[in-house]
Structure formats: structure tokens, C-alpha cells
Design a protein around this motif. Structure first.
Motif, PDB file in Angstrom:
ATOM      1  N   ALA A   1      13.407 -13.182   5.965  1.00  0.00           N
ATOM      2  CA  ALA A   1      13.283 -12.318   4.791  1.00  0.00           C
ATOM      3  C   ALA A   1      12.289 -12.905   3.790  1.00  0.00           C
ATOM      4  O   ALA A   1      11.461 -12.187   3.210  1.00  0.00           O
ATOM      5  CB  ALA A   1      14.645 -12.118   4.133  1.00  0.00           C
ATOM      6  N   ALA A   2      12.366 -14.212   3.598  1.00  0.00           N
ATOM      7  CA  ALA A   2      11.429 -14.865   2.682  1.00  0.00           C
ATOM      8  C   ALA A   2       9.996 -14.711   3.176  1.00  0.00           C
ATOM      9  O   ALA A   2       9.068 -14.458   2.402  1.00  0.00           O
ATOM     10  CB  ALA A   2      11.795 -16.337   2.539  1.00  0.00           C
TER      11      ALA A   2
ATOM     12  N   ASN B   1       8.859 -12.293   5.067  1.00  0.00           N
ATOM     13  CA  ASN B   1       8.475 -10.890   4.890  1.00  0.00           C
ATOM     14  C   ASN B   1       8.071 -10.606   3.450  1.00  0.00           C
ATOM     15  O   ASN B   1       7.094  -9.896   3.186  1.00  0.00           O
ATOM     16  CB  ASN B   1       9.626  -9.970   5.303  1.00  0.00           C
ATOM     17  N   TYR B   2       8.845 -11.160   2.507  1.00  0.00           N
ATOM     18  CA  TYR B   2       8.521 -10.964   1.102  1.00  0.00           C
ATOM     19  C   TYR B   2       7.148 -11.559   0.769  1.00  0.00           C
ATOM     20  O   TYR B   2       6.354 -10.979   0.034  1.00  0.00           O
ATOM     21  CB  TYR B   2       9.587 -11.602   0.214  1.00  0.00           C
ATOM     22  N   GLN B   3       6.880 -12.719   1.317  1.00  0.00           N
ATOM     23  CA  GLN B   3       5.596 -13.365   1.066  1.00  0.00           C
ATOM     24  C   GLN B   3       4.447 -12.542   1.654  1.00  0.00           C
ATOM     25  O   GLN B   3       3.406 -12.356   1.019  1.00  0.00           O
ATOM     26  CB  GLN B   3       5.592 -14.778   1.644  1.00  0.00           C
TER      27      GLN B   3
ATOM     28  N   GLN C   1       4.455  -9.305   2.253  1.00  0.00           N
ATOM     29  CA  GLN C   1       4.298  -8.078   1.477  1.00  0.00           C
ATOM     30  C   GLN C   1       3.554  -8.357   0.177  1.00  0.00           C
ATOM     31  O   GLN C   1       2.712  -7.569  -0.267  1.00  0.00           O
ATOM     32  CB  GLN C   1       5.673  -7.469   1.182  1.00  0.00           C
ATOM     33  N   ALA C   2       3.888  -9.491  -0.447  1.00  0.00           N
ATOM     34  CA  ALA C   2       3.208  -9.861  -1.687  1.00  0.00           C
ATOM     35  C   ALA C   2       1.713 -10.066  -1.448  1.00  0.00           C
ATOM     36  O   ALA C   2       0.873  -9.645  -2.251  1.00  0.00           O
ATOM     37  CB  ALA C   2       3.834 -11.119  -2.269  1.00  0.00           C
TER      38      ALA C   2
ATOM     39  N   ASP D   1       0.139  -6.638  -0.985  1.00  0.00           N
ATOM     40  CA  ASP D   1       0.024  -5.944  -2.262  1.00  0.00           C
ATOM     41  C   ASP D   1      -1.141  -6.496  -3.074  1.00  0.00           C
ATOM     42  O   ASP D   1      -1.899  -5.746  -3.703  1.00  0.00           O
ATOM     43  CB  ASP D   1       1.323  -6.073  -3.061  1.00  0.00           C
TER      44      ASP D   1
END
Length: 268
Positions: A77-78, A80-82, A84-85, A88
Motif C-alpha cells: 500500500a505504501a 502504491n501511494y508513492q 500514485q504521488a 500525480d
């Protein structure tokens, strides 16, 4: 009688029974015994600390697997968040660059249009100057640029446009009480069964190109380049033309010297 003689007390002596004395002695002994036992117990407790044992749950294989899976899911999850960031941030950067590129492109386009318009006006001015010279030379030499009397279809076209003198100029209008330049020309020729294009650019190439020194009544005059004209009118003879000039003038009759055209076409 002597002053120091013993005076007998009237207080009766306390008579304590043996049983009372024995009972009190027993109570006192019991209290001392209790204190002794309590003291001994306290000493024993102070010497031997109390130890409490806690039983922890046993880590089974299933629990270990669950813990490992949870840790892996958290790590994923971490990640994936990275990711996505990062996406973006890249998208925002690309959007900003695209906006800047668009603004620059619009600026260049506006500059190009400005230069093209300046060149067009310069060319038109040069053309008008040349035509003035031609018309002036023809007038000085006594050469007529047209016959003074129109006949047939040309006469009908001329009669129609002269009938509209004084009407208003309205962009996009084709009559019956207001016109723009190409709308007036198109309708005038439509009265005699000649179909012309709607706009000035196309009307300037609708017929045969003719010299301004050899005009005939009924010829279509145009201003600007052939195929890129911005204004048209009808030559009515004797060095005059009729056209829907502009919003302030409306439909007027003017001499060629008022605003020398660039060229002319003949459709009759």
C-alpha cells in the motif's frame, strides 16, 4: 492528741477476685500472642517477594503467516501511494508545461496574424496607389474605362443596385432593406438568373479577371487579392461604382478614385 496521728480512711479497699485478675491476664496474653504472630508473618512476607506469572499467547504458524501478510500488504500500500504521488506530480508538471506551450503558441499565432494583416494592408495600399496612377493616366489621356450606357442584363443589375441606395449596411444581411457588400452583389445578379457565391473571397474569382482600364458596366469590383478579397461592389459606368460600403455609409455610389479597387471580374 498528736497532729501526726494516723487518720483512718473512709474509702473501702478494692476487693479484686481471682477470677477477674485471671481473665485480664488471659486477654493481655492473647493480644501479645496476636501481635507476635502478625510480626512474624510480616517479617516472612518481607523476606520472600511475591512472583506473578503471566501467560502469553503462543505464536502459531497461522498467526505468523497473518502477521507476515499484513506487513506485506502495508508495504505494498505504501508503494502504491508513492507511485500514485509520483504520477500525480508528473501529470501536474505536464499540465503546467502544456499550458505554457499553449500560451506561447497563441502568442506566436497572434503575432503572425498581426504581421499578415499588416502585410495585407500594405499590399492593398500599394495596389490602390498603383490603380490611382492607372486611372489618372487613363483620364489624362482621354481614355474611357467603360461605356457610359449599360444594356441587357448589365442594365438590370445596375438598376437593382441603384434602387438600394441609402439602405443600411448590416454584416451578413442579404436584403431587402439592409445589406452587406457581397449580399448586395449576389442578390443583384440573382435577379437576372446568375448564381454567385455568397462571400467576397469567392465572388472575386467567380468570373473572368479584367483590367481596371477596361471595365464595363456590370463588372464586379473587388478589394484585396483575388480569392482573398474583403470587399466587393458593382461597376455602374462612367467611373462610378455602387456598393454596401460600411455601417456608417450604407449603400452608396462613389467614384473609383474614392477607393480604388484592386481588381475586377466579368460574369456577363
Amino acid at each position: 492528741m498528736s497532729h501526726t496521728a494516723h487518720i483512718r480512711s473512709h474509702r473501702k479497699p478494692r476487693n479484686r477476685s481471682a477470677s477477674t485478675i485471671a481473665m485480664r491476664a488471659g486477654v493481655a496474653g492473647g493480644v501479645l500472642s496476636t501481635l507476635a504472630v502478625a510480626g512474624a508473618s510480616a517479617s516472612a512476607n518481607a523476606a520472600e517477594p511475591v512472583t506473578q506469572t503471566l501467560e502469553l499467547p503462543t505464536l502459531t504458524a497461522d498467526m505468523a503467516t497473518q502477521v507476515a501478510q499484513s506487513a506485506e500488504a502495508t508495504q505494498q500500500a505504501a508503494a502504491n501511494y508513492q507511485l500514485q504521488a509520483e504520477r500525480d506530480a508528473a501529470a501536474a508538471k505536464a499540465a503546467k508545461q502544456a499550458k505554457a506551450d499553449l500560451a506561447e503558441a497563441k502568442k506566436k499565432e497572434a503575432e503572425a496574424q498581426r504581421k499578415a494583416e499588416a502585410a495585407r494592408k500594405k499590399a492593398a495600399a500599394a495596389s490602390r496607389s498603383a490603380e490611382r496612377t492607372v486611372l489618372s493616366a487613363a483620364s489624362s489621356a482621354g481614355t474611357s474605362t467603360s461605356t457610359s450606357t449599360a444594356t441587357g442584363s448589365a442594365a438590370a443589375v445596375i438598376a437593382f443596385v441603384k434602387a438600394q441606395l441609402g439602405d443600411a449596411y448590416v454584416s451578413g444581411s442579404t436584403g431587402p432593406n439592409s445589406w452587406d457588400c457581397s449580399g448586395l452583389v449576389q442578390t443583384a445578379f440573382k435577379q437576372i438568373g446568375v448564381s454567385l457565391p455568397r462571400v467576397s473571397q469567392d465572388q472575386s474569382t467567380a468570373g473572368t479577371q479584367v483590367s481596371l482600364s477596361n471595365l464595363q458596366p456590370g463588372d464586379i469590383l473587388y478589394w484585396g487579392g483575388a480569392g482573398s478579397a474583403y470587399h466587393v461592389a458593382v461597376y455602374v459606368g462612367d467611373g462610378m461604382f455602387v456598393g454596401a460600403q460600411n455601417p456608417s455609409s450604407g449603400v452608396v455610389e462613389k467614384p473609383l478614385s474614392y477607393d480604388p479597387p484592386t481588381g475586377a471580374v466579368r460574369v456577363l
